[in-house]
Motif scaffolding. Structure first.
Motif, PDB file in Angstrom:
ATOM      1  N   LEU A   1       0.829  -1.212   0.000  1.00  0.00           N
ATOM      2  CA  LEU A   1       0.000   0.000   0.000  1.00  0.00           C
ATOM      3  C   LEU A   1       0.866   1.266   0.000  1.00  0.00           C
ATOM      4  O   LEU A   1       0.556   2.236  -0.693  1.00  0.00           O
ATOM      5  CB  LEU A   1      -0.944   0.001   1.200  1.00  0.00           C
ATOM      6  N   GLN A   2       1.935   1.255   0.767  1.00  0.00           N
ATOM      7  CA  GLN A   2       2.857   2.402   0.798  1.00  0.00           C
ATOM      8  C   GLN A   2       3.456   2.633  -0.591  1.00  0.00           C
ATOM      9  O   GLN A   2       3.502   3.763  -1.075  1.00  0.00           O
ATOM     10  CB  GLN A   2       3.964   2.134   1.811  1.00  0.00           C
ATOM     11  N   ASP A   3       3.919   1.562  -1.229  1.00  0.00           N
ATOM     12  CA  ASP A   3       4.510   1.694  -2.558  1.00  0.00           C
ATOM     13  C   ASP A   3       3.459   2.098  -3.589  1.00  0.00           C
ATOM     14  O   ASP A   3       3.731   2.908  -4.476  1.00  0.00           O
ATOM     15  CB  ASP A   3       5.217   0.400  -2.968  1.00  0.00           C
ATOM     16  N   ALA A   4       2.254   1.556  -3.470  1.00  0.00           N
ATOM     17  CA  ALA A   4       1.175   1.922  -4.395  1.00  0.00           C
ATOM     18  C   ALA A   4       0.869   3.413  -4.297  1.00  0.00           C
ATOM     19  O   ALA A   4       0.670   4.080  -5.321  1.00  0.00           O
ATOM     20  CB  ALA A   4      -0.079   1.100  -4.099  1.00  0.00           C
ATOM     21  N   ASP A   5       0.860   3.946  -3.095  1.00  0.00           N
ATOM     22  CA  ASP A   5       0.608   5.377  -2.905  1.00  0.00           C
ATOM     23  C   ASP A   5       1.689   6.217  -3.599  1.00  0.00           C
ATOM     24  O   ASP A   5       1.386   7.183  -4.296  1.00  0.00           O
ATOM     25  CB  ASP A   5       0.550   5.696  -1.413  1.00  0.00           C
ATOM     26  N   ALA A   6       2.941   5.832  -3.427  1.00  0.00           N
ATOM     27  CA  ALA A   6       4.043   6.563  -4.067  1.00  0.00           C
ATOM     28  C   ALA A   6       3.965   6.458  -5.590  1.00  0.00           C
ATOM     29  O   ALA A   6       4.223   7.434  -6.303  1.00  0.00           O
ATOM     30  CB  ALA A   6       5.383   6.033  -3.572  1.00  0.00           C
TER      31      ALA A   6
ATOM     32  N   ALA B   1       3.450   9.541  -8.344  1.00  0.00           N
ATOM     33  CA  ALA B   1       4.437   9.786  -9.398  1.00  0.00           C
ATOM     34  C   ALA B   1       3.890   9.577 -10.804  1.00  0.00           C
ATOM     35  O   ALA B   1       4.320  10.256 -11.740  1.00  0.00           O
ATOM     36  CB  ALA B   1       5.650   8.885  -9.185  1.00  0.00           C
ATOM     37  N   PHE B   2       2.936   8.637 -10.977  1.00  0.00           N
ATOM     38  CA  PHE B   2       2.568   8.219 -12.325  1.00  0.00           C
ATOM     39  C   PHE B   2       1.072   8.227 -12.630  1.00  0.00           C
ATOM     40  O   PHE B   2       0.674   7.741 -13.691  1.00  0.00           O
ATOM     41  CB  PHE B   2       3.086   6.793 -12.593  1.00  0.00           C
TER      42      PHE B   2
ATOM     43  N   VAL C   1      10.243   3.754  -7.475  1.00  0.00           N
ATOM     44  CA  VAL C   1       9.717   4.773  -8.401  1.00  0.00           C
ATOM     45  C   VAL C   1      10.720   5.019  -9.520  1.00  0.00           C
ATOM     46  O   VAL C   1      10.346   5.117 -10.691  1.00  0.00           O
ATOM     47  CB  VAL C   1       9.364   6.079  -7.643  1.00  0.00           C
ATOM     48  N   GLU C   2      11.993   5.067  -9.201  1.00  0.00           N
ATOM     49  CA  GLU C   2      13.023   5.281 -10.224  1.00  0.00           C
ATOM     50  C   GLU C   2      13.106   4.093 -11.184  1.00  0.00           C
ATOM     51  O   GLU C   2      13.283   4.278 -12.394  1.00  0.00           O
ATOM     52  CB  GLU C   2      14.383   5.545  -9.580  1.00  0.00           C
TER      53      GLU C   2
END
Length: 81
Positions: A18-23, A27-28, A70-71
Motif C-alpha cells: 500500500l505504501q509503494d502503491a501510494d508513491a 508519481a505516475f 519509483v526510479e
C-alpha cells in the motif's frame, strides 16, 4: 501503463504494498491505466510494469526503497518511450 505489485499475504507485506502503491500513484497517476495489488504467498514481493518485472524481492533479497522503486518504474517507462 499497468503496474502490478504482487505481495505475500501470510507474510503481512500488504502495508508495504500500500505504501509503494501510494508513491506510484503520486508519481505516475496520469500515465496509469491500472495499478493492481495482487495477493500472493511464499514471501513474494514483485513489482511489474506491463508484465516486465522491475523489482523482485527474491532476486534482491530485500524490500525496495520506495524512491528506488519509483526510479526503476521511471527507467522502464522511459526505455519504452
Amino acid at each position: 501503463m499497468e503496474i502490478s505489485i504482487t505481495y505475500c499475504v501470510p507474510c503481512r507485506y500488504q502495508a508495504k504494498a500500500l505504501q509503494d502503491a501510494d508513491a506510484i500513484l503520486k508519481a505516475f497517476a496520469p500515465q496509469l491505466d491500472a495499478l493492481r495489488l495482487v495477493p500472493g504467498d511464499h514471501g513474494v514481493y514483485d513489482v511489474s510494469v506491463d508484465g516486465a518485472v522491475v523489482f523482485s524481492m527474491d532476486r534482491a533479497e530485500r524490500f525496495p526503497e520506495t524512491a528506488e522503486l519509483v526510479e526503476a518504474i521511471r527507467t522502464r517507462v522511459n526505455r519504452k518511450a
